[in-house]
Design a protein around this motif. Structure first.
Motif, mmCIF file in Angstrom:
data_model
loop_
_atom_site.group_PDB
_atom_site.id
_atom_site.type_symbol
_atom_site.label_atom_id
_atom_site.label_comp_id
_atom_site.label_asym_id
_atom_site.label_seq_id
_atom_site.Cartn_x
_atom_site.Cartn_y
_atom_site.Cartn_z
ATOM 1 N N CYS A 227 0.809 -1.226 0.000
ATOM 2 C CA CYS A 227 0.000 0.000 0.000
ATOM 3 C C CYS A 227 0.838 1.271 0.000
ATOM 4 O O CYS A 227 0.281 2.364 0.054
ATOM 5 C CB CYS A 227 -0.930 0.010 1.217
ATOM 6 N N ARG A 228 2.167 1.137 -0.027
ATOM 7 C CA ARG A 228 2.990 2.343 0.017
ATOM 8 C C ARG A 228 2.884 3.088 -1.312
ATOM 9 O O ARG A 228 2.256 2.616 -2.241
ATOM 10 C CB ARG A 228 4.446 1.969 0.320
ATOM 11 N N ALA A 229 3.499 4.232 -1.386
ATOM 12 C CA ALA A 229 3.539 5.056 -2.605
ATOM 13 C C ALA A 229 2.159 5.528 -3.042
ATOM 14 O O ALA A 229 1.974 5.927 -4.180
ATOM 15 C CB ALA A 229 4.216 4.293 -3.749
ATOM 16 N N GLY A 230 1.167 5.453 -2.130
ATOM 17 C CA GLY A 230 -0.160 5.937 -2.474
ATOM 18 C C GLY A 230 -0.891 5.081 -3.488
ATOM 19 O O GLY A 230 -1.843 5.546 -4.128
ATOM 20 N N TRP A 231 -0.483 3.811 -3.645
ATOM 21 C CA TRP A 231 -1.136 2.943 -4.628
ATOM 22 C C TRP A 231 -2.564 2.601 -4.218
ATOM 23 O O TRP A 231 -2.865 2.393 -3.044
ATOM 24 C CB TRP A 231 -0.335 1.657 -4.801
ATOM 25 N N ASN A 232 -3.452 2.541 -5.195
ATOM 26 C CA ASN A 232 -4.835 2.110 -5.016
ATOM 27 C C ASN A 232 -4.971 0.752 -5.689
ATOM 28 O O ASN A 232 -4.980 0.655 -6.914
ATOM 29 C CB ASN A 232 -5.793 3.137 -5.643
ATOM 30 N N LEU A 233 -5.081 -0.311 -4.905
ATOM 31 C CA LEU A 233 -5.025 -1.665 -5.451
ATOM 32 C C LEU A 233 -6.310 -2.083 -6.145
ATOM 33 O O LEU A 233 -6.375 -3.183 -6.706
ATOM 34 C CB LEU A 233 -4.666 -2.659 -4.341
ATOM 35 N N SER A 234 -7.336 -1.230 -6.111
ATOM 36 C CA SER A 234 -8.512 -1.509 -6.930
ATOM 37 C C SER A 234 -8.292 -1.049 -8.375
ATOM 38 O O SER A 234 -9.078 -1.364 -9.261
ATOM 39 C CB SER A 234 -9.751 -0.813 -6.354
ATOM 40 N N ASP A 235 -7.204 -0.302 -8.592
ATOM 41 C CA ASP A 235 -6.807 0.117 -9.932
ATOM 42 C C ASP A 235 -5.830 -0.919 -10.486
ATOM 43 O O ASP A 235 -4.831 -1.256 -9.842
ATOM 44 C CB ASP A 235 -6.153 1.497 -9.880
ATOM 45 N N GLU A 236 -6.102 -1.425 -11.669
ATOM 46 C CA GLU A 236 -5.303 -2.532 -12.212
ATOM 47 C C GLU A 236 -3.837 -2.159 -12.361
ATOM 48 O O GLU A 236 -2.941 -2.949 -12.020
ATOM 49 C CB GLU A 236 -5.862 -2.971 -13.575
ATOM 50 N N ALA A 237 -3.556 -0.954 -12.835
ATOM 51 C CA ALA A 237 -2.163 -0.550 -13.029
ATOM 52 C C ALA A 237 -1.418 -0.491 -11.700
ATOM 53 O O ALA A 237 -0.282 -0.970 -11.581
ATOM 54 C CB ALA A 237 -2.100 0.798 -13.740
ATOM 55 N N ASP A 238 -2.056 0.094 -10.666
ATOM 56 C CA ASP A 238 -1.418 0.152 -9.352
ATOM 57 C C ASP A 238 -1.258 -1.234 -8.747
ATOM 58 O O ASP A 238 -0.252 -1.533 -8.085
ATOM 59 C CB ASP A 238 -2.230 1.040 -8.404
ATOM 60 N N LEU A 239 -2.252 -2.094 -8.948
ATOM 61 C CA LEU A 239 -2.153 -3.471 -8.448
ATOM 62 C C LEU A 239 -0.942 -4.170 -9.051
ATOM 63 O O LEU A 239 -0.170 -4.824 -8.343
ATOM 64 C CB LEU A 239 -3.433 -4.238 -8.782
ATOM 65 N N HIS A 240 -0.762 -4.017 -10.363
ATOM 66 C CA HIS A 240 0.385 -4.649 -11.019
ATOM 67 C C HIS A 240 1.698 -4.061 -10.509
ATOM 68 O O HIS A 240 2.672 -4.790 -10.276
ATOM 69 C CB HIS A 240 0.269 -4.477 -12.531
ATOM 70 N N ARG A 241 1.743 -2.742 -10.320
ATOM 71 C CA ARG A 241 2.968 -2.122 -9.811
ATOM 72 C C ARG A 241 3.319 -2.669 -8.428
ATOM 73 O O ARG A 241 4.483 -2.941 -8.133
ATOM 74 C CB ARG A 241 2.797 -0.601 -9.732
ATOM 75 N N ALA A 242 2.316 -2.801 -7.580
ATOM 76 C CA ALA A 242 2.557 -3.271 -6.218
ATOM 77 C C ALA A 242 3.085 -4.703 -6.218
ATOM 78 O O ALA A 242 4.040 -5.024 -5.501
ATOM 79 C CB ALA A 242 1.266 -3.177 -5.399
ATOM 80 N N ILE A 243 2.479 -5.576 -7.011
ATOM 81 C CA ILE A 243 2.927 -6.974 -7.050
ATOM 82 C C ILE A 243 4.330 -7.061 -7.626
ATOM 83 O O ILE A 243 5.184 -7.803 -7.127
ATOM 84 C CB ILE A 243 1.940 -7.824 -7.879
ATOM 85 N N LEU A 244 4.598 -6.304 -8.675
ATOM 86 C CA LEU A 244 5.937 -6.342 -9.283
ATOM 87 C C LEU A 244 6.985 -5.759 -8.341
ATOM 88 O O LEU A 244 8.164 -6.113 -8.428
ATOM 89 C CB LEU A 244 5.922 -5.581 -10.613
ATOM 90 N N SER A 245 6.595 -4.871 -7.437
ATOM 91 C CA SER A 245 7.563 -4.362 -6.467
ATOM 92 C C SER A 245 7.915 -5.425 -5.437
ATOM 93 O O SER A 245 8.947 -5.335 -4.782
ATOM 94 C CB SER A 245 7.014 -3.111 -5.768
ATOM 95 N N TYR A 246 7.055 -6.424 -5.285
ATOM 96 C CA TYR A 246 7.331 -7.519 -4.363
ATOM 97 C C TYR A 246 8.322 -8.500 -4.988
ATOM 98 O O TYR A 246 9.214 -9.017 -4.327
ATOM 99 C CB TYR A 246 6.027 -8.241 -4.032
ATOM 100 N N ASN A 247 8.163 -8.757 -6.283
ATOM 101 C CA ASN A 247 9.093 -9.604 -7.032
ATOM 102 C C ASN A 247 8.952 -9.192 -8.493
ATOM 103 O O ASN A 247 7.916 -9.411 -9.105
ATOM 104 C CB ASN A 247 8.772 -11.088 -6.849
ATOM 105 N N ASN A 248 9.981 -8.561 -9.030
ATOM 106 C CA ASN A 248 9.874 -7.915 -10.334
ATOM 107 C C ASN A 248 10.009 -8.927 -11.473
ATOM 108 O O ASN A 248 11.023 -9.019 -12.154
ATOM 109 C CB ASN A 248 10.940 -6.826 -10.468
ATOM 110 N N SER A 249 8.941 -9.718 -11.667
ATOM 111 C CA SER A 249 8.919 -10.750 -12.698
ATOM 112 C C SER A 249 7.516 -10.824 -13.275
ATOM 113 O O SER A 249 6.536 -10.880 -12.526
ATOM 114 C CB SER A 249 9.325 -12.103 -12.106
ATOM 115 N N GLN A 250 7.413 -10.853 -14.609
ATOM 116 C CA GLN A 250 6.104 -10.963 -15.241
ATOM 117 C C GLN A 250 5.445 -12.299 -14.913
ATOM 118 O O GLN A 250 4.237 -12.365 -14.686
ATOM 119 C CB GLN A 250 6.240 -10.812 -16.761
ATOM 120 N N ASP A 251 6.234 -13.373 -14.845
ATOM 121 C CA ASP A 251 5.677 -14.673 -14.475
ATOM 122 C C ASP A 251 5.127 -14.627 -13.051
ATOM 123 O O ASP A 251 4.074 -15.195 -12.760
ATOM 124 C CB ASP A 251 6.748 -15.764 -14.578
ATOM 125 N N TYR A 252 5.859 -13.961 -12.167
ATOM 126 C CA TYR A 252 5.398 -13.829 -10.786
ATOM 127 C C TYR A 252 4.086 -13.052 -10.734
ATOM 128 O O TYR A 252 3.148 -13.434 -10.033
ATOM 129 C CB TYR A 252 6.475 -13.120 -9.970
#
Length: 579
Positions: A227-252
């Motif tokens: 939830c950092r960086a002001g991300w809104n996880l109901s927004d698809e783009a922010d959701l993808h950014r947040a997950i990729l910040s956890y592990n920066n892999s498209q497969d992940y």
């Protein structure tokens, strides 16, 4: 059959490359947006989106796990069945097995969602996202092998990050979390690396500790991280950014989205320790084991080639042994960018000052340099707010990790001042490497008001030993606009030329009912208005002065009259009141 093979990636896969290809293909096919036909098969809806560069986001990119290995098992193609009815025999189909989440682990995810709903309502974190990451990272804490407090029965560790096939992160926690004093390892059910846990860790079960091996602590930390960086996880783009910040892999990303969607379709609680543990990982190894129970790997080695036959030596002598060639020299391992950093230097930040509640006009810029003063790019710099302050970075965090650019400069997120005034510090450090940092001092000043005025014009008077009927009400403005949350000091002064506190005449009362003639800590409301506490009079008669001041120059002097009931009011201060 192909779907069954893809779902479990059974041991028949010939190579790691084949397995990885199968994971990538089926991850895409089960990502949200896929459509199902009458046979339950799914077709990918469009090509995969390339992973955005998240390294510049607040908190950094890929910091949670340092892109450590993860489980690649995919969810079943069929939706999970609802929880079995009491007294019935549970089904053992794939959907039921995977749809069940150990009770303590599930409670931790839902508790973290509830806390984030209160503390960061704009994030819109679903617990199913935490469940998806927990499944991929640790198989829901190895099938829920946790004690009653949520702490795992044995450590869950990723491989040591020694640069051999993984990131190179030398020890940052002296082995406190991972038991490794040489290199860091991802730790716990949500697989945080120690250097990230140092600032992202949370106490989720209220025991006063922040333990990455505790599922309540780890789930809450993961929620705040996402939830950092002001991300809104109901927004698809922010959701993808947040997950990729956890592990920066498209497969992940595809895999986590698949599990999140699966859990959204239904899940149920199962007893702790009875959950299934995934079988396959992105590095090709088997399940993660508790500390001290890792299975040794046995890599295949090629059989040595037969030596060529040498002809028999004349004279019946034995053939001389073939000399062994000297071993090739091992080239020295080149240093990583972080290892070349000698120190951090300011990169033109300037003075950091802001009014309470406002954003700072300048952002901190820090340059990573070698001993010779050369810039070092692609180095992660951690910015940490310290001191007695409620200031934060954008997004409400007190720590941010940013990668340096090609010029060696890392720019921290914007600082946001809180309500506490005064100085605080921002420290800097190179992640994973000991280097001299640079500290910054920031100052939060009080909200100003340049004008104070009474809201009414009723004369303020009372009899000796009495109580003023009306309370003083004022309005503060700054540059013509209402000045809310401005500090006001009220003092009963001796005279217009002597602003020291008077020792006679009107007074306020403190919490114990004792007279006081100076009040501090008063604040105007959102509209810039303030009503002072009631005023009382002693036996001294005359006209007295109440002076109100604010930061920014706002000043107001109010006349207070104390006279006998039959005495005429005197508009000017009397000698008895000021001498």
């Amino acid at each position: 059959m192909a779907a069954h093979f893809g779902r479990r990636l059974r041991k028949g896969a010939a190579t790691t490359a084949v397995a990885a290809a199968a994971v990538a293909a089926l991850s895409a096919s089960q990502a949200p947006g896929a459509t199902g036909d009458d046979h339950g098969r799914q077709a990918a809806a469009g090509a995969a989106t390339p992973a955005p560069d998240t390294t510049a986001a607040a908190g950094g990119g890929g910091d949670a796990t340092a892109n450590s290995p993860y489980y690649t098992d995919l969810p079943p193609l069929h939706s999970p069945n609802p929880s079995p009815a009491p007294g019935s025999t549970p089904s053992v189909s794939g959907g039921d097995t995977e749809g069940g989440i150990p009770a303590t682990v599930l409670d931790a995810y839902k508790r973290a969602e509830a806390e984030l709903r209160s503390s960061k309502p704009g994030c819109n974190l679903p617990w199913q996202l935490l469940a998806a990451i927990g499944k991929v990272e640790s198989g829901q804490a190895r099938g829920g092998r946790v004690d009653a407090n949520g702490t795992t029965l044995g450590r869950i560790l990723g491989p040591q990050l020694d640069g051999n096939g993984f990131a190179l992160i030398k020890d940052t926690d002296h082995g406190a979390y991972d038991g490794n004093s040489s290199y860091d390892q991802a730790v716990g059910p949500m697989q945080f690396i120690p250097s990230t846990w140092a600032w992202a860790g949370r106490d989720g079960n209220g025991d006063g500790k922040k333990d990455p091996n505790n599922v309540y602590d780890a789930a809450l930390a993961a929620g705040h991280y996402l939830c950092r960086a002001g991300w809104n996880l109901s927004d698809e783009a922010d959701l993808h950014r947040a997950i990729l910040s956890y592990n920066n892999s498209q497969d992940y990303l595809n895999l986590v989205l698949s599990w999140m969607e699966y859990y959204r379709k239904g899940t149920h609680s199962i007893p702790d320790g009875t959950g299934s543990v995934p079988s396959h990982r992105s590095d090709g190894s088997g399940p993660r084991h508790p500390a001290g129970q890792r299975k040794p790997s046995h890599p295949r080695t090629a059989e040595p080639a037969p030596k060529p036959h040498k002809p028999h030596q004349p004279g019946g002598g034995q053939e001389s042994p073939e000399p062994k060639p000297p071993a090739p020299p091992v080239p020295p391992k080149p240093p990583t960018p972080s290892e070349t950093v000698d120190h951090l230097a300011d990169a033109g930040t300037g003075k950091l000052t802001a009014t309470a509640g406002e954003a700072f006009g300048r952002r901190i810029s820090t340059r990573a340099e070698t001993k010779a003063g050369m810039a070092v790019g692609k180095v992660r710099v951690r910015f940490t707010i310290t001191g007695d302050t409620d200031a934060t970075f954008a997004g409400g965090e007190t720590v941010a990790t940013i990668a340096t650019d090609a010029k060696g400069v890392a720019v921290a997120p914007a600082l946001q001042a809180g309500e506490k005034t005064g100085d605080f510090k921002i420290t800097t450090a190179v992640v994973g490497h000991q280097a001299k940092g640079v500290d910054y001092t920031a100052t939060v000043t009080e909200r100003p008001a340049d004008t104070l005025a009474r809201t009414g014009d009723t004369p303020l008077s009372c009899t000796p030993g009495g109580e003023f009927a009306d309370q003083v009400q004022v309005e503060a403005t700054y540059k013509g606009a209402a000045a809310g949350k401005v500090a006001v000091t009220a003092t009963l002064i001796k005279s217009a030329d002597d602003a020291t506190e008077n020792d006679k005449g009107p007074y306020f009362k403190d919490a114990d009912g004792k007279p006081v003639r100076t009040l501090t800590g008063l604040l105007t409301d959102a509209k810039g208005r303030l009503t002072l506490p009631k005023l009382y009079a002693d036996d001294t008669t005359g006209t007295f002065l109440l002076r109100l001041t604010t930061p920014g120059g706002g000043t107001l002097t109010v006349n207070l009259t104390v006279a006998a009931a039959d005495a005429p009011a005197d508009p000017s201060p009397s000698p008895s009141a000021t001498s």
